[in-house]
Scaffold this motif. Structure first.
Motif, PDB file in Angstrom:
ATOM      1  N   ARG A  48     113.636  59.196  97.071  1.00 34.15           N
ATOM      2  CA  ARG A  48     113.755  58.920  98.504  1.00 34.15           C
ATOM      3  C   ARG A  48     114.868  59.759  99.123  1.00 34.15           C
ATOM      4  NH1 ARG A  48     114.267  52.683  99.488  1.00 34.15           N
ATOM      5  NH2 ARG A  48     114.194  53.436 101.645  1.00 34.15           N
ATOM      6  N   ILE A  49     115.967  59.928  98.394  1.00 32.50           N
ATOM      7  CA  ILE A  49     117.043  60.780  98.903  1.00 32.50           C
ATOM      8  C   ILE A  49     116.553  62.209  99.070  1.00 32.50           C
ATOM      9  CG2 ILE A  49     119.265  61.827  98.290  1.00 32.50           C
ATOM     10  CD1 ILE A  49     120.079  59.178  97.054  1.00 32.50           C
ATOM     11  N   ARG A  50     115.795  62.681  98.087  1.00 34.78           N
ATOM     12  CA  ARG A  50     115.270  64.038  98.153  1.00 34.78           C
ATOM     13  C   ARG A  50     114.324  64.199  99.349  1.00 34.78           C
ATOM     14  NH1 ARG A  50     114.726  64.272  93.040  1.00 34.78           N
ATOM     15  NH2 ARG A  50     112.601  63.467  93.021  1.00 34.78           N
ATOM     16  N   GLN A  51     113.492  63.184  99.591  1.00 35.24           N
ATOM     17  CA  GLN A  51     112.555  63.249 100.720  1.00 35.24           C
ATOM     18  C   GLN A  51     113.310  63.258 102.052  1.00 35.24           C
ATOM     19  OE1 GLN A  51     109.940  59.916 100.160  1.00 35.24           O
ATOM     20  NE2 GLN A  51     108.503  61.069  98.864  1.00 35.24           N
ATOM     21  N   ARG A  52     114.350  62.418 102.176  1.00 31.29           N
ATOM     22  CA  ARG A  52     115.089  62.387 103.435  1.00 31.29           C
ATOM     23  C   ARG A  52     115.817  63.701 103.669  1.00 31.29           C
ATOM     24  NH1 ARG A  52     118.694  57.237 105.006  1.00 31.29           N
ATOM     25  NH2 ARG A  52     116.587  56.364 104.944  1.00 31.29           N
ATOM     26  N   ILE A  53     116.391  64.267 102.617  1.00 33.65           N
ATOM     27  CA  ILE A  53     117.064  65.560 102.763  1.00 33.65           C
ATOM     28  C   ILE A  53     116.082  66.614 103.261  1.00 33.65           C
ATOM     29  CG2 ILE A  53     118.151  67.440 101.472  1.00 33.65           C
ATOM     30  CD1 ILE A  53     119.474  65.338  99.713  1.00 33.65           C
ATOM     31  N   GLU A  54     114.866  66.578 102.725  1.00 35.19           N
ATOM     32  CA  GLU A  54     113.852  67.552 103.135  1.00 35.19           C
ATOM     33  C   GLU A  54     113.388  67.292 104.559  1.00 35.19           C
ATOM     34  OE1 GLU A  54     109.384  69.049 101.783  1.00 35.19           O
ATOM     35  OE2 GLU A  54     110.559  67.729 100.466  1.00 35.19           O
ATOM     36  N   ASN A  55     113.150  66.002 104.909  1.00 32.31           N
ATOM     37  CA  ASN A  55     112.652  65.667 106.248  1.00 32.31           C
ATOM     38  C   ASN A  55     113.681  65.973 107.331  1.00 32.31           C
ATOM     39  OD1 ASN A  55     110.219  64.775 105.204  1.00 32.31           O
ATOM     40  ND2 ASN A  55     110.878  62.633 105.069  1.00 32.31           N
ATOM     41  N   MET A  56     114.959  65.707 107.039  1.00 32.78           N
ATOM     42  CA  MET A  56     116.006  65.904 108.046  1.00 32.78           C
ATOM     43  C   MET A  56     116.619  67.304 107.964  1.00 32.78           C
ATOM     44  SD  MET A  56     117.976  62.225 108.010  1.00 32.78           S
ATOM     45  CE  MET A  56     118.951  62.683 109.449  1.00 32.78           C
ATOM     46  N   GLY A  57     116.221  68.092 106.972  1.00 33.03           N
ATOM     47  CA  GLY A  57     116.767  69.435 106.847  1.00 33.03           C
ATOM     48  C   GLY A  57     118.230  69.457 106.469  1.00 33.03           C
ATOM     49  N   LEU A  58     118.674  68.451 105.682  1.00 33.87           N
ATOM     50  CA  LEU A  58     120.091  68.361 105.336  1.00 33.87           C
ATOM     51  C   LEU A  58     120.529  69.450 104.372  1.00 33.87           C
ATOM     52  CD1 LEU A  58     120.426  64.478 104.938  1.00 33.87           C
ATOM     53  CD2 LEU A  58     120.960  65.891 106.930  1.00 33.87           C
ATOM     54  N   ASP A  59     119.581  70.156 103.782  1.00 33.00           N
ATOM     55  CA  ASP A  59     119.925  71.253 102.886  1.00 33.00           C
ATOM     56  C   ASP A  59     120.126  72.573 103.643  1.00 33.00           C
ATOM     57  OD1 ASP A  59     117.289  71.249 103.631  1.00 33.00           O
ATOM     58  OD2 ASP A  59     116.536  72.039 101.727  1.00 33.00           O
ATOM     59  N   MET A  60     119.969  72.521 104.974  1.00 25.79           N
ATOM     60  CA  MET A  60     120.148  73.712 105.806  1.00 25.79           C
ATOM     61  C   MET A  60     121.522  73.671 106.479  1.00 25.79           C
ATOM     62  SD  MET A  60     116.386  73.514 107.621  1.00 25.79           S
ATOM     63  CE  MET A  60     116.833  74.720 108.860  1.00 25.79           C
ATOM     64  N   PRO A  61     122.089  74.821 106.831  1.00 26.83           N
ATOM     65  CA  PRO A  61     123.335  74.830 107.608  1.00 26.83           C
ATOM     66  C   PRO A  61     123.126  74.142 108.953  1.00 26.83           C
ATOM     67  CG  PRO A  61     122.865  77.011 106.730  1.00 26.83           C
ATOM     68  CD  PRO A  61     121.640  76.182 106.489  1.00 26.83           C
ATOM     69  N   TRP A  62     124.201  73.561 109.504  1.00 26.31           N
ATOM     70  CA  TRP A  62     124.063  72.777 110.728  1.00 26.31           C
ATOM     71  C   TRP A  62     123.555  73.611 111.898  1.00 26.31           C
ATOM     72  CZ3 TRP A  62     126.534  74.005 115.230  1.00 26.31           C
ATOM     73  CH2 TRP A  62     127.606  74.886 115.150  1.00 26.31           C
ATOM     74  N   TYR A  63     123.964  74.900 111.951  1.00 27.67           N
ATOM     75  CA  TYR A  63     123.552  75.712 113.098  1.00 27.67           C
ATOM     76  C   TYR A  63     122.061  76.041 113.048  1.00 27.67           C
ATOM     77  CZ  TYR A  63     124.755  79.190 109.496  1.00 27.67           C
ATOM     78  OH  TYR A  63     124.875  79.890 108.310  1.00 27.67           O
ATOM     79  N   GLU A  64     121.485  76.125 111.834  1.00 32.21           N
ATOM     80  CA  GLU A  64     120.041  76.333 111.745  1.00 32.21           C
ATOM     81  C   GLU A  64     119.283  75.084 112.193  1.00 32.21           C
ATOM     82  OE1 GLU A  64     118.558  77.808 108.082  1.00 32.21           O
ATOM     83  OE2 GLU A  64     120.064  79.396 107.901  1.00 32.21           O
TER      84      GLU A  64
END
Length: 506
Positions: A48-64
């Motif tokens: 679930r953590i992995r899915q939320r990171i992907e859905n919210m784009g948390l693995d991307m820089p904030w400016y992107e």
């Protein structure tokens, strides 16, 4: 003027973009959007953590992430908004479609009522400077301005909803209540009209007796459970509105304005009598809009055809008359359906929500349901705004009335009515053009608290839940709608300022 408007439009867009960048940075740094999952004992937690990171784009820089949001929001200019998804997977577009309608309906109605009532009170207090009425309104303004929104909302829920719902079951008016209401209203009216002691006493006695007679009649026929205006009262109301408009604009000596207003009122009476039965059973929003546009068109035609050299003044007076006649017609249709609404909703004033869930009925019943839900939050926001408009209008009006050109107009023998309505009023409204914009933005902020008190699922709820979950998408949607509305109001205020004083646009 076009150059001025283009400049203000560019500044407004720049403010929106810079504000969105600041808000986005603040939201994403206000907490951890994965905190609830990190503390969970769910065996599927890591997935679930992995899915939320992907859905919210948390693995991307904030400016992107911000650029992705800005790109989607910019498509709103061509009607293809993409505001992303909320933390729970819901489309933010769908959430905004419902929430924005609720909040803007509440804020716009509260703003319009506050402007009309506040400006009228401000003008009267300026004319009656240092009178008892002036001191009374000033006291009310300071009290209303200092009231916390949440506290005022709770008071209204108890006294204007719960107590009213208990009273409307029988709708009885006792003699002490009738006499008290009559005395208070008569006292306020005589203070507003002014004059010497004899005139005040006559006004007080006449108004008090009239109100006692009206309330006694209402009590005997249980009017509050079965209210109606009816055709006879509607006719008298439209005639009275036409007379009032003529008195406040040109006076009865200007035959052309008088004829244009009379023609408008006559067509309004005949037209409403002809279509009243149809509107009672088959009304829809498009039909009502067509009727309203037709009324305005008739008013404009009457002003242009009968106004002569006073064509502009006649058109304005006719349009105001048509607007008042339309409002009276809507009031008659709503009141005529009130008794039926009480049968379906025995406790008509709700304390929570913006609509009754799963309520199915006629058009007018749904209209009454929407109005009864909006009345308390609207009054909550309106009372606080009225205080500001009253004080600003009073100060501006007094400043204008002390100008040399006003003294010159009076020395020429121009009537006090013309001095107030033609010379003083327009110039005194110039500073208010700016105040309206700031107050609208303030009302949007107050609506967040008001929606919480009254359980409205509006933009305030969207902002609060998004901020609590550290989810930027709903918060940015709140900013997009409310920020755009506030900036647009400021831009319109600048344009109105330039129209009232053309020197500003140079």
């Amino acid at each position: 003027m076009l150059k001025f408007i283009a400049k203000r439009l560019g500044i407004s867009l720049a403010i929106l973009v810079l504000g969105s960048l600041l808000l986005y940075v603040l939201v994403i740094n206000s907490g951890d959007p994965l905190q609830d999952l990190r503390e969970s004992n769910d065996p599927n937690r890591e997935n679930r953590i992995r899915q939320r990171i992907e859905n919210m784009g948390l693995d991307m820089p904030w400016y992107e992430r911000y650029w992705d949001w800005l790109t989607g929001a910019s498509r709103c200019l061509v009607g293809q908004c993409d505001l992303g998804t909320a933390i729970n997977g819901q489309s933010v577009n769908a959430l905004v479609a419902t929430a924005a309608a609720s909040t803007l309906r509440l804020v716009v109605l509260a703003s319009l009522l506050a402007i009309v009532i506040g400006v009228i009170l401000g003008i009267i207090t300026a004319i009656r400077q240092y009178s008892g009425f002036d001191y009374g309104v000033t006291l009310f303004a300071f009290i209303a301005f200092s009231l916390p929104v949440f506290w005022l909302g709770v008071l209204l829920k108890h006294y204007a909803a719960i107590e009213f719902n208990n009273w409307i079951v029988d709708a009885d008016l006792s003699w002490p209540v009738i006499l008290a209401v009559a005395a208070v209203l008569a006292f306020i009216l005589q203070a507003a009209l002014g004059g010497d002691l004899k005139r005040r006493l006559i006004t007080f006695a006449a108004v008090a007796l009239g109100i006692v007679a009206i309330l006694t009649y209402f009590d005997l026929v249980t009017w509050f459970r079965r209210p109606a205006i009816g055709i006879p009262v509607y006719v008298l109301g439209v005639i009275g509105a036409a007379v009032l408009v003529i008195v406040l604009t040109s006076g009865f000596h200007n035959q052309r304005v008088r004829n244009a207003v009379a023609a408008t009122a006559g067509v309004a009476l005949v037209g409403y009598i002809a279509v009243r039965g149809f509107l009672m059973t088959s009304a829809t929003i498009p039909i009502l809009l067509v009727c309203f546009v037709a009324a305005i068109a008739v008013a404009v035609a009457a002003g242009q055809l009968l106004g002569g050299f006073s064509r502009r003044q006649a058109t304005l007076a006719s349009v105001v008359t048509a607007l008042l006649a339309s409002l009276l017609a809507i009031a008659d249709l709503l009141l005529s359906n009130w008794s039926g609404y009480l049968k379906e909703q025995p406790r008509p004033i709700p304390t929570i929500g913006s609509a009754t869930p799963n309520y199915e009925s006629t058009f007018w019943m749904h209209s009454l349901d929407a109005l009864t839900h909006i009345v308390l939050p609207t009054v909550t926001l309106m009372l606080i705004s009225i205080a500001s408009y009253t004080r600003y209008t009073r100060a501006s009006m007094l400043d204008v009335l002390n100008q040399d050109y006003i003294r010159t107009a009076r020395s020429k023998g121009i009537s006090e009515r013309k001095v107030i309505t033609r010379h003083a009023l327009r110039n005194s409204l110039i500073p208010l053009a700016t105040i309206v914009a700031f107050d609208f933005a303030g009302l949007i902020g107050g609506a967040v608290i008001t929606e919480t008190v009254f359980g409205w699922q509006g933009m305030g709820n969207l902002f609060r839940t998004g901020l609590a979950a550290v989810d930027p998408a709903p918060v940015m949607a709140f900013y997009l709608v409310t920020g755009t509305a506030a900036v647009t109001m400021n831009m319109l205020a600048d344009i109105a300022y330039a129209i009232l004083d053309p020197r500003i646009a140079r």
